[in-house]
Design an enzyme around this catalytic site. Structure first.
Site, short mmCIF file in Angstrom:
data_model
loop_
_atom_site.label_atom_id
_atom_site.label_comp_id
_atom_site.label_asym_id
_atom_site.label_seq_id
_atom_site.Cartn_x
_atom_site.Cartn_y
_atom_site.Cartn_z
N GLU A 197 47.34 49.48 38.68
CA GLU A 197 45.92 49.21 38.87
C GLU A 197 45.29 50.31 39.72
O GLU A 197 45.82 50.66 40.77
CB GLU A 197 45.77 47.86 39.58
CG GLU A 197 44.35 47.48 39.89
CD GLU A 197 44.27 46.09 40.53
OE1 GLU A 197 44.92 45.16 40.02
OE2 GLU A 197 43.58 45.96 41.54
N TRP A 252 56.59 34.17 42.15
CA TRP A 252 55.68 33.12 41.67
C TRP A 252 56.40 31.81 41.38
O TRP A 252 55.90 30.95 40.66
CB TRP A 252 54.90 33.64 40.46
CG TRP A 252 54.01 34.79 40.84
CD1 TRP A 252 53.73 35.22 42.11
CD2 TRP A 252 53.30 35.68 39.97
NE1 TRP A 252 52.89 36.32 42.09
CE2 TRP A 252 52.61 36.62 40.78
CE3 TRP A 252 53.18 35.77 38.58
CZ2 TRP A 252 51.82 37.63 40.26
CZ3 TRP A 252 52.38 36.79 38.05
CH2 TRP A 252 51.71 37.70 38.89
N GLU A 285 51.10 38.88 23.53
CA GLU A 285 51.51 37.74 24.37
C GLU A 285 50.76 36.42 24.13
O GLU A 285 50.54 35.66 25.07
CB GLU A 285 51.42 38.11 25.87
CG GLU A 285 52.23 39.33 26.25
CD GLU A 285 52.10 39.73 27.73
OE1 GLU A 285 51.88 38.86 28.57
OE2 GLU A 285 52.22 40.94 28.01
N HIS A 290 38.78 43.05 35.46
CA HIS A 290 38.45 41.79 36.13
C HIS A 290 37.05 41.29 35.83
O HIS A 290 36.67 40.21 36.26
CB HIS A 290 38.64 41.94 37.65
CG HIS A 290 40.06 42.28 38.00
ND1 HIS A 290 40.51 43.57 38.07
CD2 HIS A 290 41.13 41.49 38.23
CE1 HIS A 290 41.80 43.56 38.36
NE2 HIS A 290 42.20 42.33 38.46
N SER A 319 48.93 41.67 27.38
CA SER A 319 48.25 40.52 26.78
C SER A 319 46.93 40.96 26.15
O SER A 319 46.26 41.89 26.63
CB SER A 319 48.00 39.45 27.83
OG SER A 319 47.28 39.97 28.91
N HIS A 323 54.81 47.86 35.31
CA HIS A 323 53.37 47.69 35.55
C HIS A 323 53.17 46.97 36.88
O HIS A 323 53.85 45.99 37.16
CB HIS A 323 52.73 46.89 34.41
CG HIS A 323 51.38 46.37 34.77
ND1 HIS A 323 50.29 47.20 34.93
CD2 HIS A 323 50.94 45.12 35.05
CE1 HIS A 323 49.25 46.47 35.29
NE2 HIS A 323 49.62 45.21 35.37
N1 GLN Z 1 52.03 41.98 30.62
C1 GLN Z 1 51.21 41.11 31.41
C2 GLN Z 1 49.85 40.99 30.75
O1 GLN Z 1 49.39 41.90 30.19
C3 GLN Z 1 51.03 41.64 32.81
C4 GLN Z 1 50.32 40.65 33.67
C5 GLN Z 1 50.13 41.07 35.09
O2 GLN Z 1 50.33 42.19 35.45
N2 GLN Z 1 49.69 40.19 35.90
O3 GLN Z 1 49.22 39.95 30.82
ZN ZN Z 2 48.65 43.49 35.92
#
Ligand code: GLN
Ligand code: ZN
Length: 746
Positions: free
Chosen positions: A658, A554, A477, A686, A426, A634
């Site tokens: 992360e 989720w 996105e 963040h 995103s 990811h």
């Molecule tokens: N592809 C999603 C983004 O970039 C991944 C979001 C996530 O890992 N929470 O927003």
């Molecule tokens: Zn993420």
């Protein structure tokens, strides 16, 4: 006085119309003052108690006062004096930080999507502050309700705290709890609720040791003279060693979770409970499942209640967990088909169920029978085509061919440079994007206008990435608000709600979709966007999917089939999407699984089975991908060290994960089994802070100590949707420059 016949473990705090969320945000934004904020929160509490009374929690102490402005763990930590906050603003600084202070860490509460604030225990003195809880009791009494004050228990508080060895201070903390209980007793409070869910999970230390600590702590605490009656609750799973420890401490009441899912995992639990709980202790049976959205099979629940009552002199009915994890009420939904609405029970409906169960209300039982029957017979829950396809799948693990090394060779044709740079998907969600989406939903702009607006956005994002010199691009996105919502809305077998808000943390609420039946994909979901973005550039554009485990984590899950069945079905839908993306010329596809760690069972012995089906469902998505198609995954939001082998088993070609906040600590967990390329996040997204080139270079240099250059990728920690363009541009520029520097030095 005796314990009420029916109660609940807890109730949502944000308010049916998210009153608390709105008040919090207004206060933080300086739009209302402290007096206005506290008065809104006060009215909400009193209104809630009244509603709960109307729903049938009429007895004194039937209503738990599990109230908090932000989080119940923080609230308890402040009450027993593990943390101190002199003012409301100091309290919120603990939650959100400010210019000079970092906030408390936040992490997931047991196996839910609720996040609590993690208290730090060092050598601070514990100075209890019972006024906090007395205020709550007194304001309720003024409104003529005797509420049951709520505390997270001492064992759970320390087991979840951060620090050298927080549990070493358990004995001292018990004294602080004793002081709070004494203050409640002095105020005439007759019942208090103390939650000890730590004893249903395998944490550090191991179950037996934690149970022994709990036995000692609770025996001491229950032996003080001056205290109210105590209800200990144990939501989220079944007690093992902790059962005897808590039962033998002989609280006046002990709650156990007897939800169908708990009993399915632990079939002897009812018998063990009957054997362990002393006759003088009220057994509070958590028979109504507070963790899902489905109407209970009351007749089946009543059979368990019969058995409990036959074996124990005093049994009360409750929910298995706090209703905090489900939306307020089904009656707030106007777009759920009527037949489906009858199958659902949110918080208020679950209270009605608990009351009906306790009263053996035959009319309610007959209604529940009907719901169970129509749901089992409904065509909505079943899709023969999907069932046939799933039945044809091989059993056990599936393997993409050729294996990793062979694919790595095939993917050399992508021609990527050393240490390729990319982002997680995103790009910033600007005001304009949000407005276009809202307008589209509201029908004030046409489909064509909306698509046009999104395409412009995609074009800008592609151009920006080219200018920055990134290697693998994304479309950004813009069309996705919440990614799980985005996919679930396009698949059959899901429904969404209008008002089904559930607190995720603090003022943050989410509206999880509900899996009601077999899942399938009527048509391609993401292909047009990816194709359009790819048409604008010669660089590869990554297709962007959310994986089956995260979609399920989720969402509210079905309770009529194993979760693995829904996982396989979602995987097949996504596998079709992979094929369509390949067809459209997309050579790199990312399948996000940030929630892989979240669904990990609380008990260690249940984990292998979970990891088997979750890894399988991920692999099913990619199993038929061409060798030349580079599959990325990811992961974020948690520490993955503990399940690093499972991450490796996903068998992705590239894993971005992360890592920035922990300064790449994760890399020390990598072993030979971890063969994929890896992009440990170097930019903590963040906060708006821009990482410098030096800092990024340092992190990459550190990463190269664990990962050979041929396998290292350069990327941020996560998607950029919550960031602004100012910091995004600068940070990505630094990221590319740091990569260039490191490559030059190789
Ligand atoms: N592809 C999603 C983004 O970039 C991944 C979001 C996530 O890992 N929470 O927003
Ligand atoms: Zn993420």
């Amino acid at each position: 006085m005796s314990f009420p016949h029916v109660t609940i473990e807890g109730y949502p705090r944000v308010g049916a119309n998210r009153e608390l969320k709105k008040a919090l945000e207004a206060y933080w934004a300086g739009k209302i003052d402290e007096a206005a904020f506290t008065s809104t929160a006060h009215s909400l509490r009193i209104d809630t108690y009244r509603r709960l009374r109307d729903l049938g929690l009429t007895e004194d102490y039937a209503i738990p006062a599990d109230v908090a402005y932000y989080d119940q763990v923080l609230e308890t930590a402040l009450t027993v004096g593990v943390l101190q906050a002199g003012t409301l603003d100091e309290e919120f600084t603990l939650c959100r930080g400010n210019a000079d202070t970092a906030p408390l860490e936040m992490t997931k509460w047991f196996d839910t999507n609720y996040h609590y604030l993690v208290p730090e225990v060092a050598d601070q003195a514990f100075e209890p502050n019972p006024e906090r809880i007395l205020t709550i009791v007194r304001e309720a009494a003024d409104a003529d309700v005797k509420v049951r004050p709520f505390l997270v228990g001492p064992v759970t508080l320390l087991a979840l705290a951060k620090g050298e060895n927080p549990l070493a201070r358990l004995d001292e903390l018990v004294d602080a709890y004793a002081a709070v209980l004494a203050a409640l007793a002095a105020d005439g409070v007759e019942w208090v609720q103390v939650a000890e869910p730590a004893l249903v999970a395998d944490l550090v230390p191991a179950d037996a040791e934690l149970a022994a600590l709990a036995g000692t702590a609770w025996t001491k605490l229950l032996n003080v003279d001056n205290r109210p009656n105590v209800l200990i609750t144990t939501p989220y799973g079944s007690l093992r060693e902790g059962l005897k420890a808590l039962a033998d401490a002989q609280p006046e009441a002990l709650h156990v979770s007897l939800a169908p899912s708990v009993l399915a995992e632990d079939p002897t639990y009812v018998d063990r409970v009957l054997e362990a709980v002393h006759p003088e202790t009220t057994l509070v049976a958590g028979l109504i499942d507070g963790h899902n959205v489905w109407a209970a099979n009351l007749r089946e629940r009543a059979e368990i209640l019969d058995k409990l009552q036959a074996g124990h002199p005093d049994v009360a009915v409750s929910t298995s967990v706090s209703l905090l994890h489900v939306p307020h009420t089904v009656t707030a939904e106007s777009n759920i088909p009527v037949d489906v609405a009858g199958w659902l029970a949110f918080a208020d409906e679950k209270i009605t169920e608990a009351v009906a169960l306790a009263n053996r209300d035959e009319d309610a039982f007959a209604r529940a029978d009907r719901a169970v029957r129509t749901r089992a017979e409904s065509e909505r829950t079943r899709n023969a085509e999907v069932a046939a396809r799933v039945a044809k799948l091989p059993e056990g693990q599936v393997q993409r061919e050729p294996q990793f090394e062979g694919r790595k060779e095939a993917q050399a044709e992508l021609g990527l440079p050393k240490l390729p740079t990319t982002t997680i998907g995103s790009f910033p969600q600007t005001q304009e994007i949000r407005k276009a989406r809202a307008d589209h939903r509201a029908g004030t702009i046409t489909d064509a206008q909306y698509t046009e607006a999104m395409k412009n956005e995609v074009a800008e994002v592609v151009k920006l990435q080219e200018d920055l010199g990134l290697d693998v691009l994304v479309h950004g996105e813009p069309e996705r608000n919440d990614m799980v919502q985005y996919f679930s809305e396009q698949m059959d077998g899901f429904i969404s709600t209008d008002n089904g808000w559930v607190q995720s943390y603090g003022s943050r609420c989410v509206r999880p979709p509900i899996v009601i039946g077999d899942v399938s994909r009527p048509e391609a979901m993401t292909v047009e966007w990816a194709k359009y973005a790819q048409s604008l550039t010669d660089k590869p554009v990554k297709g962007m999917l959310t994986g089956p485990v995260t979609i399920l984590a989720w969402s509210f899950k079905r309770d009529d089939v194993p979760v693995s069945v829904s996982a396989d079905q979602i995987a097949l839908a996504l596998a079709d999407e992979v094929a369509d993306l390949e067809e459209a010329g997309i050579d790199i596809i990312q399948i996000d699984e940030p929630a892989l760690r979240e669904l990990l069972p609380l008990r260690k012995d249940a984990r292998p089975e979970y990891l088997d089906w979750s890894i399988r469902s991920f692999r099913l998505v990619a199993v038929d991908a061409e060798p030349t198609t580079q599959i990325h995954t990811h992961l974020c939001y948690s520490e993955f060290g503990e399940i690093i082998d499972a991450v490796a088993a996903l068998d992705a070609d590239v894993t971005s994960i992360e890592a920035a906040r922990s300064k790449m600590e994760l890399l020390t967990d990598l072993n030979e089994g971890f063969h994929s390329d890896i992009g440990p996040g170097v930019w903590d997204i963040h906060s708006p802070r821009v990482p410098s080139v030096d800092e990024l270079t340092e992190l990459l240099t550190a990463a190269l100590k664990h990962v050979p250059a041929e396998r290292l990728w350069v990327n941020p920690d996560c998607g950029l949707k919550t960031r602004g363009y100012a910091e995004t541009n600068e940070s990505l520029k630094n990221l590319v420059e740091a990569r260039d520097r490191v490559v030059a030095s190789l």
